[in-house]
Design a protein around this motif. Structure first.
Motif, PDB file in Angstrom:
ATOM      1  N   ALA A   6       0.840  -1.195   0.000  1.00  0.00           N
ATOM      2  CA  ALA A   6       0.000   0.000   0.000  1.00  0.00           C
ATOM      3  C   ALA A   6       0.871   1.239   0.000  1.00  0.00           C
ATOM      4  N   VAL A   7       0.348   2.283  -0.639  1.00  0.00           N
ATOM      5  CA  VAL A   7       1.068   3.530  -0.801  1.00  0.00           C
ATOM      6  C   VAL A   7       0.186   4.667  -0.313  1.00  0.00           C
ATOM      7  N   ASP A   8       0.746   5.508   0.552  1.00  0.00           N
ATOM      8  CA  ASP A   8       0.071   6.730   0.979  1.00  0.00           C
ATOM      9  C   ASP A   8       0.885   7.890   0.417  1.00  0.00           C
ATOM     10  N   PRO A   9       0.522   8.361  -0.798  1.00  0.00           N
ATOM     11  CA  PRO A   9       1.332   9.401  -1.433  1.00  0.00           C
ATOM     12  C   PRO A   9       1.109  10.767  -0.795  1.00  0.00           C
ATOM     13  N   ILE A  56      -0.692  -3.479  -5.784  1.00  0.00           N
ATOM     14  CA  ILE A  56      -0.347  -2.204  -5.152  1.00  0.00           C
ATOM     15  C   ILE A  56      -1.642  -1.426  -4.970  1.00  0.00           C
ATOM     16  N   VAL A  57      -1.934  -1.049  -3.737  1.00  0.00           N
ATOM     17  CA  VAL A  57      -3.105  -0.242  -3.405  1.00  0.00           C
ATOM     18  C   VAL A  57      -2.598   1.166  -3.115  1.00  0.00           C
ATOM     19  N   VAL A  58      -3.130   2.142  -3.834  1.00  0.00           N
ATOM     20  CA  VAL A  58      -2.678   3.526  -3.673  1.00  0.00           C
ATOM     21  C   VAL A  58      -3.797   4.332  -3.027  1.00  0.00           C
ATOM     22  N   GLY A  59      -3.503   4.915  -1.875  1.00  0.00           N
ATOM     23  CA  GLY A  59      -4.481   5.734  -1.166  1.00  0.00           C
ATOM     24  C   GLY A  59      -4.834   6.973  -1.963  1.00  0.00           C
ATOM     25  N   MET A  60      -6.131   7.173  -2.181  1.00  0.00           N
ATOM     26  CA  MET A  60      -6.595   8.305  -2.971  1.00  0.00           C
ATOM     27  C   MET A  60      -7.404   9.251  -2.081  1.00  0.00           C
ATOM     28  N   PRO A  61      -6.943  10.497  -1.943  1.00  0.00           N
ATOM     29  CA  PRO A  61      -7.624  11.471  -1.082  1.00  0.00           C
ATOM     30  C   PRO A  61      -8.815  12.124  -1.774  1.00  0.00           C
ATOM     31  N   LYS A  71      -6.104  16.785  -5.494  1.00  0.00           N
ATOM     32  CA  LYS A  71      -5.171  15.827  -4.885  1.00  0.00           C
ATOM     33  C   LYS A  71      -5.424  14.416  -5.401  1.00  0.00           C
ATOM     34  N   ALA A  72      -6.685  14.066  -5.561  1.00  0.00           N
ATOM     35  CA  ALA A  72      -7.011  12.730  -6.082  1.00  0.00           C
ATOM     36  C   ALA A  72      -6.566  12.602  -7.537  1.00  0.00           C
ATOM     37  N   ARG A  73      -6.698  13.671  -8.322  1.00  0.00           N
ATOM     38  CA  ARG A  73      -6.226  13.614  -9.717  1.00  0.00           C
ATOM     39  C   ARG A  73      -4.723  13.379  -9.764  1.00  0.00           C
ATOM     40  N   SER A  74      -3.993  14.002  -8.852  1.00  0.00           N
ATOM     41  CA  SER A  74      -2.553  13.790  -8.774  1.00  0.00           C
ATOM     42  C   SER A  74      -2.249  12.327  -8.441  1.00  0.00           C
ATOM     43  N   THR A  75      -3.021  11.764  -7.525  1.00  0.00           N
ATOM     44  CA  THR A  75      -2.852  10.353  -7.164  1.00  0.00           C
ATOM     45  C   THR A  75      -3.158   9.448  -8.352  1.00  0.00           C
ATOM     46  N   LEU A  76      -4.199   9.772  -9.106  1.00  0.00           N
ATOM     47  CA  LEU A  76      -4.535   8.968 -10.285  1.00  0.00           C
ATOM     48  C   LEU A  76      -3.418   9.012 -11.330  1.00  0.00           C
ATOM     49  N   ARG A  77      -2.712  10.138 -11.413  1.00  0.00           N
ATOM     50  CA  ARG A  77      -1.564  10.207 -12.325  1.00  0.00           C
ATOM     51  C   ARG A  77      -0.443   9.277 -11.838  1.00  0.00           C
ATOM     52  N   LEU A  82       2.480   4.065 -12.345  1.00  0.00           N
ATOM     53  CA  LEU A  82       2.799   2.722 -11.851  1.00  0.00           C
ATOM     54  C   LEU A  82       2.363   1.660 -12.851  1.00  0.00           C
ATOM     55  N   ARG A  83       1.178   1.819 -13.395  1.00  0.00           N
ATOM     56  CA  ARG A  83       0.665   0.845 -14.371  1.00  0.00           C
ATOM     57  C   ARG A  83       1.499   0.826 -15.645  1.00  0.00           C
ATOM     58  N   THR A  84       2.046   1.972 -16.014  1.00  0.00           N
ATOM     59  CA  THR A  84       2.839   2.086 -17.236  1.00  0.00           C
ATOM     60  C   THR A  84       4.158   1.334 -17.130  1.00  0.00           C
ATOM     61  N   ILE A  85       4.767   1.326 -15.942  1.00  0.00           N
ATOM     62  CA  ILE A  85       6.105   0.741 -15.821  1.00  0.00           C
ATOM     63  C   ILE A  85       6.125  -0.647 -15.197  1.00  0.00           C
ATOM     64  N   SER A  86       4.953  -1.175 -14.850  1.00  0.00           N
ATOM     65  CA  SER A  86       4.945  -2.471 -14.183  1.00  0.00           C
ATOM     66  C   SER A  86       3.728  -3.297 -14.582  1.00  0.00           C
ATOM     67  N   SER A  87       3.886  -4.597 -14.472  1.00  0.00           N
ATOM     68  CA  SER A  87       2.758  -5.490 -14.713  1.00  0.00           C
ATOM     69  C   SER A  87       2.014  -5.818 -13.417  1.00  0.00           C
ATOM     70  N   VAL A  88       2.509  -5.308 -12.284  1.00  0.00           N
ATOM     71  CA  VAL A  88       1.830  -5.505 -11.009  1.00  0.00           C
ATOM     72  C   VAL A  88       0.513  -4.731 -11.058  1.00  0.00           C
ATOM     73  N   GLU A  89      -0.567  -5.380 -10.631  1.00  0.00           N
ATOM     74  CA  GLU A  89      -1.867  -4.716 -10.622  1.00  0.00           C
ATOM     75  C   GLU A  89      -1.849  -3.551  -9.632  1.00  0.00           C
ATOM     76  N   VAL A  90      -2.441  -2.421 -10.027  1.00  0.00           N
ATOM     77  CA  VAL A  90      -2.480  -1.218  -9.200  1.00  0.00           C
ATOM     78  C   VAL A  90      -3.915  -0.729  -9.132  1.00  0.00           C
ATOM     79  N   ILE A  91      -4.403  -0.476  -7.902  1.00  0.00           N
ATOM     80  CA  ILE A  91      -5.750   0.072  -7.762  1.00  0.00           C
ATOM     81  C   ILE A  91      -5.738   1.254  -6.794  1.00  0.00           C
ATOM     82  N   PRO A  92      -6.526   2.282  -7.099  1.00  0.00           N
ATOM     83  CA  PRO A  92      -6.695   3.379  -6.141  1.00  0.00           C
ATOM     84  C   PRO A  92      -7.681   2.954  -5.058  1.00  0.00           C
ATOM     85  N   TRP A  93      -7.499   3.479  -3.840  1.00  0.00           N
ATOM     86  CA  TRP A  93      -8.365   3.128  -2.712  1.00  0.00           C
ATOM     87  C   TRP A  93      -8.607   4.367  -1.869  1.00  0.00           C
TER      88      TRP A  93
END
Length: 143
Positions: A6-9, A56-61, A71-77, A82-93
């Motif tokens: 999980a990521v808290d950006p 990878i779960v990315v915290g979205m404010p 802030k959420a748009r920045s997180t979506l970027r 992350l999705r562009t450089i990796s095959s690991v599944e990534v979801i916003p939360w």
């Protein structure tokens, strides 16, 4: 089940948490210094690979109405980077109140009493991750 990262950006620091192999318990893992979206994404993917995380779960404010604001748009970027450089599944939360909950946990458990100024970004990431894991384990909508 498998490990989840999980990521808290944030604008200064990025909190990272990891689950156990069973995907039931979250724990703080590390704090990265924000550099740039591309460099942050590279480091996050590197950590996901090192820890064998399969998601990878990315915290979205979200804003106070639960909508996507600046802030959420920045997180979506970041999610897209992350999705562009990796095959690991990534979801916003939704990360609503994760920092406040982390601060409460620190107070209740006495973590960091001597170092109150110590960042709790990794603990906030663990709060986000535990919320995701609990919802997934209870059969809730987690995507």
């Amino acid at each position: 089940m498998s490990k989840v990262l999980a990521v808290d950006p944030g604008e200064v620091r990025i909190g990272i948490a990891i689950s156990d192999e069973t995907g039931t318990l979250a724990r703080p893992f590390s704090i990265l210094r924000h550099i740039s979206r591309s460099e942050d994404a590279r480091k996050i993917v590197e950590l996901a690979l090192e820890t064998s995380a399969e998601l990878i779960v990315v915290g979205m404010p979200l804003d106070s109405q639960g909508e996507v604001g600046p802030k959420a748009r920045s997180t979506l970027r970041l999610v897209e980077a992350l999705r562009t450089i990796s095959s690991v599944e990534v979801i916003p939360w939704d990360e609503s109140n994760s920092s406040q909950k982390a601060a409460e946990i620190r107070i209740q458990t006495g973590i960091g009493r001597k170092n109150r100024a110590k960042p709790i970004d990794d603990l906030a990431a663990a709060v986000i991750l535990q919320d995701y894991l609990d919802r997934r384990l209870n059969g809730g909508d987690f995507r």
